[in-house]
Enzyme design. Sequence first.
Site, mmCIF file in Angstrom:
data_model
loop_
_atom_site.group_PDB
_atom_site.id
_atom_site.type_symbol
_atom_site.label_atom_id
_atom_site.label_comp_id
_atom_site.label_asym_id
_atom_site.label_seq_id
_atom_site.Cartn_x
_atom_site.Cartn_y
_atom_site.Cartn_z
ATOM 1 N N VAL A 141 -3.968 2.568 0.099
ATOM 2 C CA VAL A 141 -4.473 1.752 -1.010
ATOM 3 C C VAL A 141 -3.292 1.101 -1.727
ATOM 4 C CG1 VAL A 141 -6.530 3.193 -1.325
ATOM 5 C CG2 VAL A 141 -4.490 3.656 -2.672
ATOM 6 N N THR B 73 0.819 -1.218 0.000
ATOM 7 C CA THR B 73 0.000 0.000 0.000
ATOM 8 C C THR B 73 0.851 1.266 0.000
ATOM 9 O OG1 THR B 73 -0.192 0.016 2.405
ATOM 10 C CG2 THR B 73 -1.872 -1.192 1.195
ATOM 11 N N ASP B 74 0.224 2.362 -0.394
ATOM 12 C CA ASP B 74 0.897 3.656 -0.392
ATOM 13 C C ASP B 74 0.503 4.443 0.856
ATOM 14 O OD1 ASP B 74 -1.667 4.644 -0.871
ATOM 15 O OD2 ASP B 74 -1.289 5.100 -2.974
ATOM 16 N N ALA B 75 0.886 5.699 0.918
ATOM 17 C CA ALA B 75 0.602 6.519 2.092
ATOM 18 C C ALA B 75 -0.894 6.720 2.311
ATOM 19 C CB ALA B 75 1.291 7.886 1.948
ATOM 20 N N GLY B 76 -1.693 6.543 1.259
ATOM 21 C CA GLY B 76 -3.140 6.688 1.378
ATOM 22 C C GLY B 76 -3.839 5.407 1.812
#
Length: 141
Positions: free
Chosen positions: A26, A21-24
């Site tokens: 997702v 996942t990324d910082a968001g």
Amino acid sequence: MTDLTLPTEFVFDIRVYYEDTDAGGVVFYANYLKFFERARTEWLRALGFDQSHMADRLQRIFVVAGLNMDYRKPARLDDLLTIRSRVTRLGRASVHFAQRAERRSELLAEGNIQVCCVDTIQMRPAELPPGVRASLQSIQE
């Protein structure tokens, strides 16, 4: 004599981990390509072909030559994704795949990936090994 028909679609489940996942929160877009790669590799393994054996003994590896991707909806941490793969075209030294990532039958991402077989010494296109070609021909739509 038994008629053995191989499925034209390979289904592979994969769990989304924190590292995907990324910082968001997702799935990072490039990680869908990793999921698709794993599904193709496991499909070959299910057909009886080990890529390290092909590289060591046959001097053949697969490289991605082209792709296009469409992203529809985000996947999130701990989602269980189903990757669906099918062969759409089989060339002398290439295989085209259509692949989809789904969550409970909901389309998240899909792509068309062209994979080329290359000689490990010259890194030039090379014919698919005969056994791989025969197996892929038997499952192609």
